[in-house]
Design a protein around this motif. Structure first.
Motif, PDB file in Angstrom:
ATOM      1  N   GLU A 147       0.847  -1.189   0.000  1.00  0.00           N
ATOM      2  CA  GLU A 147       0.000   0.000   0.000  1.00  0.00           C
ATOM      3  C   GLU A 147       0.883   1.239   0.000  1.00  0.00           C
ATOM      4  O   GLU A 147       1.955   1.243   0.621  1.00  0.00           O
ATOM      5  CB  GLU A 147      -0.900   0.037   1.233  1.00  0.00           C
ATOM      6  N   MET A 148       0.429   2.263  -0.682  1.00  0.00           N
ATOM      7  CA  MET A 148       1.136   3.530  -0.677  1.00  0.00           C
ATOM      8  C   MET A 148       0.122   4.668  -0.743  1.00  0.00           C
ATOM      9  O   MET A 148      -0.845   4.595  -1.508  1.00  0.00           O
ATOM     10  CB  MET A 148       2.092   3.652  -1.852  1.00  0.00           C
ATOM     11  N   ALA A 149       0.342   5.684   0.055  1.00  0.00           N
ATOM     12  CA  ALA A 149      -0.504   6.878   0.034  1.00  0.00           C
ATOM     13  C   ALA A 149       0.395   8.097  -0.171  1.00  0.00           C
ATOM     14  O   ALA A 149       1.530   8.128   0.306  1.00  0.00           O
ATOM     15  CB  ALA A 149      -1.268   7.014   1.342  1.00  0.00           C
ATOM     16  N   ALA A 150      -0.126   9.071  -0.907  1.00  0.00           N
ATOM     17  CA  ALA A 150       0.652  10.278  -1.174  1.00  0.00           C
ATOM     18  C   ALA A 150      -0.268  11.490  -1.196  1.00  0.00           C
ATOM     19  O   ALA A 150      -1.442  11.388  -1.565  1.00  0.00           O
ATOM     20  CB  ALA A 150       1.394  10.150  -2.501  1.00  0.00           C
ATOM     21  N   VAL A 151       0.287  12.621  -0.825  1.00  0.00           N
ATOM     22  CA  VAL A 151      -0.415  13.909  -0.929  1.00  0.00           C
ATOM     23  C   VAL A 151       0.574  14.893  -1.547  1.00  0.00           C
ATOM     24  O   VAL A 151       1.770  14.866  -1.243  1.00  0.00           O
ATOM     25  CB  VAL A 151      -0.950  14.394   0.438  1.00  0.00           C
ATOM     26  N   ARG A 152       0.071  15.705  -2.468  1.00  0.00           N
ATOM     27  CA  ARG A 152       0.923  16.677  -3.173  1.00  0.00           C
ATOM     28  C   ARG A 152       0.225  18.026  -3.161  1.00  0.00           C
ATOM     29  O   ARG A 152      -0.951  18.126  -3.494  1.00  0.00           O
ATOM     30  CB  ARG A 152       1.148  16.219  -4.612  1.00  0.00           C
ATOM     31  N   PHE A 153       0.950  19.053  -2.744  1.00  0.00           N
ATOM     32  CA  PHE A 153       0.428  20.409  -2.701  1.00  0.00           C
ATOM     33  C   PHE A 153       1.081  21.210  -3.823  1.00  0.00           C
ATOM     34  O   PHE A 153       2.303  21.371  -3.838  1.00  0.00           O
ATOM     35  CB  PHE A 153       0.735  21.073  -1.353  1.00  0.00           C
ATOM     36  N   LYS A 154       0.267  21.708  -4.762  1.00  0.00           N
ATOM     37  CA  LYS A 154       0.774  22.540  -5.856  1.00  0.00           C
ATOM     38  C   LYS A 154       0.823  23.985  -5.381  1.00  0.00           C
ATOM     39  O   LYS A 154      -0.170  24.535  -4.931  1.00  0.00           O
ATOM     40  CB  LYS A 154      -0.119  22.429  -7.087  1.00  0.00           C
ATOM     41  N   LEU A 155       2.000  24.587  -5.492  1.00  0.00           N
ATOM     42  CA  LEU A 155       2.239  25.942  -5.044  1.00  0.00           C
ATOM     43  C   LEU A 155       2.378  26.868  -6.256  1.00  0.00           C
ATOM     44  O   LEU A 155       2.483  26.400  -7.385  1.00  0.00           O
ATOM     45  CB  LEU A 155       3.517  25.986  -4.197  1.00  0.00           C
ATOM     46  N   PRO A 156       2.423  28.167  -6.052  1.00  0.00           N
ATOM     47  CA  PRO A 156       2.614  29.094  -7.171  1.00  0.00           C
ATOM     48  C   PRO A 156       3.939  28.838  -7.903  1.00  0.00           C
ATOM     49  O   PRO A 156       4.873  28.262  -7.341  1.00  0.00           O
ATOM     50  CB  PRO A 156       2.628  30.470  -6.502  1.00  0.00           C
ATOM     51  N   ASN A 157       4.008  29.281  -9.154  1.00  0.00           N
ATOM     52  CA  ASN A 157       5.213  29.169  -9.989  1.00  0.00           C
ATOM     53  C   ASN A 157       5.637  27.727 -10.237  1.00  0.00           C
ATOM     54  O   ASN A 157       6.826  27.425 -10.323  1.00  0.00           O
ATOM     55  CB  ASN A 157       6.371  29.970  -9.386  1.00  0.00           C
ATOM     56  N   ASP A 158       4.673  26.821 -10.324  1.00  0.00           N
ATOM     57  CA  ASP A 158       4.914  25.399 -10.617  1.00  0.00           C
ATOM     58  C   ASP A 158       5.764  24.682  -9.570  1.00  0.00           C
ATOM     59  O   ASP A 158       6.372  23.653  -9.852  1.00  0.00           O
ATOM     60  CB  ASP A 158       5.543  25.225 -12.003  1.00  0.00           C
ATOM     61  N   LEU A 159       5.827  25.197  -8.358  1.00  0.00           N
ATOM     62  CA  LEU A 159       6.514  24.516  -7.264  1.00  0.00           C
ATOM     63  C   LEU A 159       5.548  23.546  -6.599  1.00  0.00           C
ATOM     64  O   LEU A 159       4.331  23.696  -6.683  1.00  0.00           O
ATOM     65  CB  LEU A 159       7.014  25.530  -6.236  1.00  0.00           C
TER      66      LEU A 159
ATOM     67  N   ILE B  59       5.147  20.590  -3.026  1.00  0.00           N
ATOM     68  CA  ILE B  59       5.617  19.836  -1.858  1.00  0.00           C
ATOM     69  C   ILE B  59       4.778  18.568  -1.825  1.00  0.00           C
ATOM     70  O   ILE B  59       3.547  18.627  -1.942  1.00  0.00           O
ATOM     71  CB  ILE B  59       5.437  20.618  -0.546  1.00  0.00           C
ATOM     72  N   ALA B  60       5.428  17.415  -1.677  1.00  0.00           N
ATOM     73  CA  ALA B  60       4.712  16.137  -1.671  1.00  0.00           C
ATOM     74  C   ALA B  60       5.221  15.257  -0.533  1.00  0.00           C
ATOM     75  O   ALA B  60       6.379  15.354  -0.122  1.00  0.00           O
ATOM     76  CB  ALA B  60       4.897  15.423  -3.001  1.00  0.00           C
ATOM     77  N   TYR B  61       4.338  14.398  -0.041  1.00  0.00           N
ATOM     78  CA  TYR B  61       4.687  13.428   1.000  1.00  0.00           C
ATOM     79  C   TYR B  61       4.069  12.091   0.624  1.00  0.00           C
ATOM     80  O   TYR B  61       2.914  12.034   0.214  1.00  0.00           O
ATOM     81  CB  TYR B  61       4.152  13.881   2.366  1.00  0.00           C
ATOM     82  N   SER B  62       4.845  11.021   0.735  1.00  0.00           N
ATOM     83  CA  SER B  62       4.303   9.682   0.481  1.00  0.00           C
ATOM     84  C   SER B  62       4.781   8.728   1.562  1.00  0.00           C
ATOM     85  O   SER B  62       5.835   8.915   2.163  1.00  0.00           O
ATOM     86  CB  SER B  62       4.707   9.179  -0.907  1.00  0.00           C
ATOM     87  N   ASP B  63       3.980   7.708   1.793  1.00  0.00           N
ATOM     88  CA  ASP B  63       4.266   6.711   2.817  1.00  0.00           C
ATOM     89  C   ASP B  63       3.786   5.364   2.315  1.00  0.00           C
ATOM     90  O   ASP B  63       2.674   5.254   1.807  1.00  0.00           O
ATOM     91  CB  ASP B  63       3.553   7.074   4.120  1.00  0.00           C
ATOM     92  N   GLY B  64       4.625   4.342   2.426  1.00  0.00           N
ATOM     93  CA  GLY B  64       4.234   2.991   2.046  1.00  0.00           C
ATOM     94  C   GLY B  64       5.231   2.361   1.097  1.00  0.00           C
ATOM     95  O   GLY B  64       6.377   2.782   1.001  1.00  0.00           O
ATOM     96  N   SER B  65       4.761   1.338   0.398  1.00  0.00           N
ATOM     97  CA  SER B  65       5.631   0.622  -0.535  1.00  0.00           C
ATOM     98  C   SER B  65       4.820   0.153  -1.735  1.00  0.00           C
ATOM     99  O   SER B  65       3.598   0.005  -1.663  1.00  0.00           O
ATOM    100  CB  SER B  65       6.288  -0.577   0.141  1.00  0.00           C
ATOM    101  N   LEU B  66       5.519  -0.073  -2.828  1.00  0.00           N
ATOM    102  CA  LEU B  66       4.936  -0.626  -4.044  1.00  0.00           C
ATOM    103  C   LEU B  66       5.579  -1.984  -4.309  1.00  0.00           C
ATOM    104  O   LEU B  66       6.625  -2.296  -3.737  1.00  0.00           O
ATOM    105  CB  LEU B  66       5.183   0.316  -5.223  1.00  0.00           C
ATOM    106  N   PRO B  67       4.981  -2.807  -5.174  1.00  0.00           N
ATOM    107  CA  PRO B  67       5.618  -4.088  -5.484  1.00  0.00           C
ATOM    108  C   PRO B  67       7.074  -3.881  -5.919  1.00  0.00           C
ATOM    109  O   PRO B  67       7.396  -2.904  -6.586  1.00  0.00           O
ATOM    110  CB  PRO B  67       4.771  -4.641  -6.627  1.00  0.00           C
ATOM    111  N   PHE B  68       7.907  -4.776  -5.523  1.00  0.00           N
ATOM    112  CA  PHE B  68       9.346  -4.794  -5.794  1.00  0.00           C
ATOM    113  C   PHE B  68      10.129  -3.843  -4.898  1.00  0.00           C
ATOM    114  O   PHE B  68      11.355  -3.802  -4.988  1.00  0.00           O
ATOM    115  CB  PHE B  68       9.668  -4.532  -7.279  1.00  0.00           C
ATOM    116  N   ASP B  69       9.470  -3.064  -4.034  1.00  0.00           N
ATOM    117  CA  ASP B  69      10.193  -2.298  -3.024  1.00  0.00           C
ATOM    118  C   ASP B  69      10.639  -3.267  -1.938  1.00  0.00           C
ATOM    119  O   ASP B  69       9.890  -4.162  -1.545  1.00  0.00           O
ATOM    120  CB  ASP B  69       9.307  -1.226  -2.389  1.00  0.00           C
TER     121      ASP B  69
END
Length: 76
Positions: free
Chosen positions: A37-49, A51-61
């Motif tokens: 399982e993997m969960a992620a959140v991404r915040f889009k900021l001005p000027n195409d910047l 910040i993202a956070y993810s937690d978990g694993s995907l197959p082959f990790d």
């Protein structure tokens, strides 16, 4: 994707992925590798910047990770 209308955070992206091997062989189940399982959140900021956070694993990790990303994105 959720548009916020805030001046600092324009868009919030939420992502959740789950993978499960049905009827996994005994060694795979014993190692706990039949489900990821993997969960992620991404915040889009001005000027195409962003910040993202993810937690978990995907197959082959080999193990789960917690990752914070700060970066710039550009559409080609």
């Amino acid at each position: 994707m959720l548009r916020t209308g805030w001046s600092l955070v324009d868009v919030i992206e939420l992502n959740y992925r789950t993978f499960q091997e049905i009827d996994a062989p005994t060694p795979i189940r014993a190692a706990g590798l039949q489900r990821h399982e993997m969960a992620a959140v991404r915040f889009k900021l001005p000027n195409d910047l962003f910040i993202a956070y993810s937690d978990g694993s995907l197959p082959f990790d080999r193990k789960g990770d917690q990752v914070v990303k700060i970066g710039w994105s550009y559409k080609l």
